[in-house]
Design a protein around this motif. Structure first.
Motif, PDB file in Angstrom:
ATOM      1  N   HIS A  67       7.874   4.706  -5.147  1.00  8.31           N
ATOM      2  CA  HIS A  67       9.128   4.151  -4.636  1.00  8.31           C
ATOM      3  C   HIS A  67      10.260   4.416  -5.615  1.00  8.31           C
ATOM      4  CE1 HIS A  67       7.460   0.682  -6.992  1.00  8.31           C
ATOM      5  NE2 HIS A  67       8.695   0.693  -7.469  1.00  8.31           N
ATOM      6  N   ARG A  68      11.438   4.287  -5.098  1.00  8.84           N
ATOM      7  CA  ARG A  68      12.659   4.421  -5.892  1.00  8.84           C
ATOM      8  C   ARG A  68      13.116   3.027  -6.300  1.00  8.84           C
ATOM      9  NH1 ARG A  68      17.452   7.658  -3.334  1.00  8.84           N
ATOM     10  NH2 ARG A  68      16.813   9.280  -4.764  1.00  8.84           N
ATOM     11  N   ARG A  69      13.646   2.930  -7.490  1.00 12.18           N
ATOM     12  CA  ARG A  69      14.179   1.655  -7.970  1.00 12.18           C
ATOM     13  C   ARG A  69      15.173   1.084  -6.953  1.00 12.18           C
ATOM     14  NH1 ARG A  69      18.340   2.050 -12.156  1.00 12.18           N
ATOM     15  NH2 ARG A  69      19.607   0.518 -11.133  1.00 12.18           N
ATOM     16  N   GLY A  70      15.017  -0.184  -6.620  1.00 12.09           N
ATOM     17  CA  GLY A  70      15.906  -0.834  -5.672  1.00 12.09           C
ATOM     18  C   GLY A  70      15.507  -0.668  -4.216  1.00 12.09           C
ATOM     19  N   ALA A  71      14.413   0.034  -3.932  1.00 14.81           N
ATOM     20  CA  ALA A  71      13.996   0.273  -2.545  1.00 14.81           C
ATOM     21  C   ALA A  71      13.587  -1.022  -1.843  1.00 14.81           C
ATOM     22  CB  ALA A  71      12.849   1.277  -2.493  1.00 14.81           C
ATOM     23  N   PHE A  72      13.126  -1.996  -2.606  1.00  7.20           N
ATOM     24  CA  PHE A  72      12.790  -3.313  -2.069  1.00  7.20           C
ATOM     25  C   PHE A  72      12.984  -4.328  -3.183  1.00  7.20           C
ATOM     26  CE2 PHE A  72       8.947  -0.981  -3.153  1.00  7.20           C
ATOM     27  CZ  PHE A  72       8.310  -1.822  -4.061  1.00  7.20           C
ATOM     28  N   THR A  73      12.846  -5.570  -2.895  1.00  7.94           N
ATOM     29  CA  THR A  73      13.228  -6.651  -3.802  1.00  7.94           C
ATOM     30  C   THR A  73      12.698  -6.511  -5.223  1.00  7.94           C
ATOM     31  OG1 THR A  73      13.371  -8.159  -1.940  1.00  7.94           O
ATOM     32  CG2 THR A  73      13.235  -9.159  -4.113  1.00  7.94           C
ATOM     33  N   ASP A  74      11.412  -6.262  -5.404  1.00  7.02           N
ATOM     34  CA  ASP A  74      10.850  -6.209  -6.753  1.00  7.02           C
ATOM     35  C   ASP A  74      10.715  -4.801  -7.325  1.00  7.02           C
ATOM     36  OD1 ASP A  74      10.639  -8.940  -7.140  1.00  7.02           O
ATOM     37  OD2 ASP A  74       8.720  -9.049  -6.094  1.00  7.02           O
ATOM     38  N   ALA A  75      11.360  -3.826  -6.723  1.00  6.68           N
ATOM     39  CA  ALA A  75      11.300  -2.450  -7.218  1.00  6.68           C
ATOM     40  C   ALA A  75      12.330  -2.280  -8.327  1.00  6.68           C
ATOM     41  CB  ALA A  75      11.539  -1.454  -6.087  1.00  6.68           C
ATOM     42  N   ALA A  87       0.813  -1.222   0.000  1.00 12.57           N
ATOM     43  CA  ALA A  87       0.000   0.000   0.000  1.00 12.57           C
ATOM     44  C   ALA A  87       0.845   1.271   0.000  1.00 12.57           C
ATOM     45  CB  ALA A  87      -0.964  -0.004   1.183  1.00 12.57           C
ATOM     46  N   GLU A  88       1.883   1.327   0.817  1.00 13.84           N
ATOM     47  CA  GLU A  88       2.714   2.539   0.876  1.00 13.84           C
ATOM     48  C   GLU A  88       3.336   2.827  -0.483  1.00 13.84           C
ATOM     49  OE1 GLU A  88       6.238   4.621   3.497  1.00 13.84           O
ATOM     50  OE2 GLU A  88       5.629   2.576   3.973  1.00 13.84           O
ATOM     51  N   SER A  89       3.861   1.820  -1.126  1.00 13.80           N
ATOM     52  CA  SER A  89       4.452   1.987  -2.446  1.00 13.80           C
ATOM     53  C   SER A  89       3.404   2.386  -3.476  1.00 13.80           C
ATOM     54  CB  SER A  89       5.142   0.688  -2.870  1.00 13.80           C
ATOM     55  OG  SER A  89       5.577   0.787  -4.198  1.00 13.80           O
ATOM     56  N   GLU A  91      13.084   6.966  -0.929  1.00  9.45           N
ATOM     57  CA  GLU A  91      13.482   8.299  -1.401  1.00  9.45           C
ATOM     58  C   GLU A  91      14.050   9.124  -0.259  1.00  9.45           C
ATOM     59  OE1 GLU A  91       9.965   9.779  -3.376  1.00  9.45           O
ATOM     60  OE2 GLU A  91      10.532   8.770  -5.228  1.00  9.45           O
ATOM     61  N   ASP A  92      14.873  10.101  -0.602  1.00  7.96           N
ATOM     62  CA  ASP A  92      15.534  10.942   0.390  1.00  7.96           C
ATOM     63  C   ASP A  92      14.766  12.221   0.705  1.00  7.96           C
ATOM     64  OD1 ASP A  92      17.655   9.145   0.409  1.00  7.96           O
ATOM     65  OD2 ASP A  92      18.699  10.210  -1.196  1.00  7.96           O
ATOM     66  N   ARG A  93      13.989  12.697  -0.251  1.00  6.63           N
ATOM     67  CA  ARG A  93      13.290  13.977  -0.089  1.00  6.63           C
ATOM     68  C   ARG A  93      11.822  13.826  -0.404  1.00  6.63           C
ATOM     69  NH1 ARG A  93      17.556  17.272  -3.548  1.00  6.63           N
ATOM     70  NH2 ARG A  93      19.344  16.848  -2.225  1.00  6.63           N
ATOM     71  N   ASP A  94      11.031  14.546   0.365  1.00  2.00           N
ATOM     72  CA  ASP A  94       9.602  14.532   0.068  1.00  2.00           C
ATOM     73  C   ASP A  94       9.280  15.552  -1.019  1.00  2.00           C
ATOM     74  OD1 ASP A  94      10.005  16.783   1.625  1.00  2.00           O
ATOM     75  OD2 ASP A  94       8.586  16.256   3.162  1.00  2.00           O
TER      76      ASP A  94
END
Length: 108
Positions: A20-28, A13-15, A74-77
């Motif tokens: 999300h940024r590429r690589g943030a979790f396994t399937d990103a 849900a959050e994603s 991500e680093d910045r909102d």
């Protein structure tokens, strides 16, 4: 843009909402803006919002208060201008009352 919140997996849900940024979790495998940023300048209908968990409600509330989105990894909102319409057939007041009484009984 309309979203059926009941059809969104709790762990994604959050994603889905914030992106999300590429690589943030396994399937990103690629960057994703998310539903909120995709609705920039328009309206986002959150249908069946009562189906989301408490943690997601808290994150959406923070977005509504600050008009900012921070994607997973991500680093910045980012400031976002979106109108939100939420609908549900569940009794949200009863759900809040029930949740509050469960917390009281488990801590008391």
């Amino acid at each position: 843009m309309a979203v059926n919140c009941g059809a969104i997996s709790a762990h994604l849900a959050e994603s889905e909402f914030f992106g999300h940024r590429r690589g943030a979790f396994t399937d990103a495998r690629e960057d994703r803006k998310g539903l909120i940023r995709s609705a920039e300048g328009g309206i986002l209908l959150l249908d069946e919002i009562g189906e989301l968990n408490d943690a997601m409600h808290a994150k959406l509330l923070r977005f509504l208060q600050e008009n900012r989105v921070l994607g997973v990894g991500e680093d910045r909102d980012v400031v976002v201008s979106v109108r939100i319409i939420a609908a549900t057939n569940r009794d949200l007041h009863a759900m809040v009352d029930q949740d509050g009484s469960e917390r009281t009984s488990s801590t008391g």
